[in-house]
Design a protein around this motif. Structure first.
Motif, PDB file in Angstrom:
ATOM      1  N   THR A  73       1.776 -15.311 -16.086  1.00 15.85           N
ATOM      2  CA  THR A  73       0.810 -14.366 -16.731  1.00 15.85           C
ATOM      3  C   THR A  73      -0.201 -13.640 -15.758  1.00 15.85           C
ATOM      4  OG1 THR A  73       1.495 -15.292 -18.931  1.00 15.85           O
ATOM      5  CG2 THR A  73      -0.291 -13.623 -18.844  1.00 15.85           C
ATOM      6  N   VAL A  74      -0.807 -14.594 -15.027  1.00 14.44           N
ATOM      7  CA  VAL A  74      -1.888 -14.273 -14.265  1.00 14.44           C
ATOM      8  C   VAL A  74      -1.624 -13.991 -12.852  1.00 14.44           C
ATOM      9  CG1 VAL A  74      -4.037 -14.888 -13.035  1.00 14.44           C
ATOM     10  CG2 VAL A  74      -3.697 -15.555 -15.546  1.00 14.44           C
ATOM     11  N   ALA A  75      -0.261 -14.471 -12.407  1.00 10.02           N
ATOM     12  CA  ALA A  75       0.275 -14.011 -11.076  1.00 10.02           C
ATOM     13  C   ALA A  75       0.804 -13.012 -10.643  1.00 10.02           C
ATOM     14  CB  ALA A  75       0.747 -15.100 -10.599  1.00 10.02           C
ATOM     15  N   ILE A  76       1.804 -12.572 -11.830  1.00 13.66           N
ATOM     16  CA  ILE A  76       2.614 -11.232 -11.814  1.00 13.66           C
ATOM     17  C   ILE A  76       1.822  -9.978 -11.622  1.00 13.66           C
ATOM     18  CG2 ILE A  76       4.343  -9.965 -12.808  1.00 13.66           C
ATOM     19  CD1 ILE A  76       5.640 -12.595 -13.994  1.00 13.66           C
ATOM     20  N   PRO A  77       0.869  -9.882 -12.376  1.00 14.07           N
ATOM     21  CA  PRO A  77       0.056  -8.471 -11.745  1.00 14.07           C
ATOM     22  C   PRO A  77      -0.535  -8.673 -10.765  1.00 14.07           C
ATOM     23  CG  PRO A  77      -0.451  -9.208 -14.226  1.00 14.07           C
ATOM     24  CD  PRO A  77       0.321 -10.629 -13.644  1.00 14.07           C
ATOM     25  N   PHE A  78      -1.249  -9.816 -10.427  1.00 19.22           N
ATOM     26  CA  PHE A  78      -1.932  -9.974  -9.093  1.00 19.22           C
ATOM     27  C   PHE A  78      -0.967  -9.768  -7.859  1.00 19.22           C
ATOM     28  CE2 PHE A  78      -2.907 -12.618  -5.218  1.00 19.22           C
ATOM     29  CZ  PHE A  78      -4.142 -12.115  -5.016  1.00 19.22           C
ATOM     30  N   VAL A  79       0.232 -10.208  -7.847  1.00 17.81           N
ATOM     31  CA  VAL A  79       1.147  -9.925  -6.799  1.00 17.81           C
ATOM     32  C   VAL A  79       1.794  -8.694  -6.660  1.00 17.81           C
ATOM     33  CG1 VAL A  79       3.662 -10.666  -6.215  1.00 17.81           C
ATOM     34  CG2 VAL A  79       1.984 -12.490  -6.878  1.00 17.81           C
ATOM     35  N   TRP A  80       1.968  -8.112  -8.018  1.00 14.80           N
ATOM     36  CA  TRP A  80       2.312  -6.651  -7.894  1.00 14.80           C
ATOM     37  C   TRP A  80       1.161  -5.822  -7.268  1.00 14.80           C
ATOM     38  CZ3 TRP A  80       0.281  -2.015 -10.237  1.00 14.80           C
ATOM     39  CH2 TRP A  80       1.285  -1.156 -10.260  1.00 14.80           C
ATOM     40  N   VAL A  81      -0.154  -6.085  -7.573  1.00 15.08           N
ATOM     41  CA  VAL A  81      -1.027  -5.160  -7.083  1.00 15.08           C
ATOM     42  C   VAL A  81      -1.314  -5.451  -5.363  1.00 15.08           C
ATOM     43  CG1 VAL A  81      -3.628  -4.893  -6.942  1.00 15.08           C
ATOM     44  CG2 VAL A  81      -2.347  -4.968  -9.105  1.00 15.08           C
ATOM     45  N   ALA A  82      -1.141  -6.708  -5.063  1.00 18.22           N
ATOM     46  CA  ALA A  82      -1.217  -6.939  -3.616  1.00 18.22           C
ATOM     47  C   ALA A  82      -0.148  -6.480  -2.902  1.00 18.22           C
ATOM     48  CB  ALA A  82      -1.222  -8.605  -3.400  1.00 18.22           C
ATOM     49  N   ARG A 127       1.568  -3.619  -3.832  1.00 17.36           N
ATOM     50  CA  ARG A 127       1.327  -2.093  -3.555  1.00 17.36           C
ATOM     51  C   ARG A 127       0.405  -1.948  -2.443  1.00 17.36           C
ATOM     52  NH1 ARG A 127       3.816   1.891  -6.925  1.00 17.36           N
ATOM     53  NH2 ARG A 127       1.795   2.841  -6.550  1.00 17.36           N
ATOM     54  N   ALA A 128      -0.812  -2.805  -2.602  1.00 19.70           N
ATOM     55  CA  ALA A 128      -1.903  -2.416  -1.577  1.00 19.70           C
ATOM     56  C   ALA A 128      -1.374  -2.867  -0.131  1.00 19.70           C
ATOM     57  CB  ALA A 128      -2.957  -3.544  -1.643  1.00 19.70           C
ATOM     58  N   LEU A 129      -0.442  -3.759   0.111  1.00 20.33           N
ATOM     59  CA  LEU A 129      -0.019  -4.015   1.328  1.00 20.33           C
ATOM     60  C   LEU A 129       1.040  -2.983   1.914  1.00 20.33           C
ATOM     61  CD1 LEU A 129       0.146  -6.175   3.809  1.00 20.33           C
ATOM     62  CD2 LEU A 129       1.938  -7.289   2.698  1.00 20.33           C
ATOM     63  N   SER A 130       1.801  -2.733   1.130  1.00 19.94           N
ATOM     64  CA  SER A 130       2.851  -1.472   1.261  1.00 19.94           C
ATOM     65  C   SER A 130       2.093  -0.172   1.837  1.00 19.94           C
ATOM     66  CB  SER A 130       3.553  -1.095   0.191  1.00 19.94           C
ATOM     67  OG  SER A 130       3.205  -0.263  -0.834  1.00 19.94           O
ATOM     68  N   ARG A 131       1.023   0.178   1.115  1.00 15.14           N
ATOM     69  CA  ARG A 131       0.097   1.292   1.548  1.00 15.14           C
ATOM     70  C   ARG A 131      -0.455   1.102   2.742  1.00 15.14           C
ATOM     71  NH1 ARG A 131      -2.109   4.179  -3.999  1.00 15.14           N
ATOM     72  NH2 ARG A 131      -0.158   4.026  -4.925  1.00 15.14           N
ATOM     73  N   VAL A 132      -0.935  -0.002   3.057  1.00 13.07           N
ATOM     74  CA  VAL A 132      -1.689  -0.509   4.318  1.00 13.07           C
ATOM     75  C   VAL A 132      -0.570  -0.013   5.362  1.00 13.07           C
ATOM     76  CG1 VAL A 132      -2.608  -2.309   5.818  1.00 13.07           C
ATOM     77  CG2 VAL A 132      -3.507  -1.694   3.442  1.00 13.07           C
ATOM     78  N   ILE A 133       0.396  -0.613   5.141  1.00 17.55           N
ATOM     79  CA  ILE A 133       1.457  -0.689   6.404  1.00 17.55           C
ATOM     80  C   ILE A 133       2.064   0.994   6.392  1.00 17.55           C
ATOM     81  CG2 ILE A 133       4.082  -1.188   6.829  1.00 17.55           C
ATOM     82  CD1 ILE A 133       3.427  -3.960   5.400  1.00 17.55           C
ATOM     83  N   ARG A 134       2.156   1.622   5.527  1.00 18.03           N
ATOM     84  CA  ARG A 134       2.605   2.872   5.651  1.00 18.03           C
ATOM     85  C   ARG A 134       1.475   3.719   6.319  1.00 18.03           C
ATOM     86  NH1 ARG A 134       3.562   4.636  -0.119  1.00 18.03           N
ATOM     87  NH2 ARG A 134       4.860   3.043  -0.489  1.00 18.03           N
ATOM     88  N   ALA A 135       0.214   3.417   6.001  1.00 14.49           N
ATOM     89  CA  ALA A 135      -0.830   4.304   6.785  1.00 14.49           C
ATOM     90  C   ALA A 135      -1.142   3.921   8.112  1.00 14.49           C
ATOM     91  CB  ALA A 135      -2.292   3.792   6.047  1.00 14.49           C
TER      92      ALA A 135
END
Length: 106
Positions: A84-93, A95-103
């Motif tokens: 319950t705690v890890a799934i939202p954390f992994v999702w946000v991480a 998304r952030a990583l994919s945006r950093v890679i795209r940038a």
């Protein structure tokens, strides 16, 4: 009327580490110390007319327990709560990583 912010501050100071680790319990010769992830928040205020108010809230998720049998101590996680705690954390991480890679590709 006492300052509600100061009173809430004094009361919340006692939460600290006790909110994250529960009291040790003996269950069938095994010592158990519950562990939780917790959050608390308080607020208050007033307007020019002297009308005021305040409130607070809290949240806790039991993540597991330390188990002591004889001389051995180990952590046994609560899998449902950890997911319950890890799934939202992994999702946000992710998304952030994919945006950093795209940038970085631009």
């Amino acid at each position: 009327m006492p300052n509600i912010a100061l009173e809430l501050g004094k009361q919340s100071a006692s939460l600290g580490i006790n909110a994250a680790y529960g009291e040790q319990r003996d269950v069938g010769g095994v010592q158990v110390i519950p562990v939780s992830l917790s959050w608390t928040g308080f607020g208050g205020g007033s307007d020019d007319a002297g009308n005021g108010g305040g409130g607070g809230g809290g949240w806790a998720v039991p993540v597991g327990a330390y188990i002591r049998r004889g001389g051995e101590v180990r952590f046994e996680p609560n899998i449902v709560s950890l997911l319950t705690v890890a799934i939202p954390f992994v999702w946000v991480a992710g998304r952030a990583l994919s945006r950093v890679i795209r940038a970085l590709k631009k």
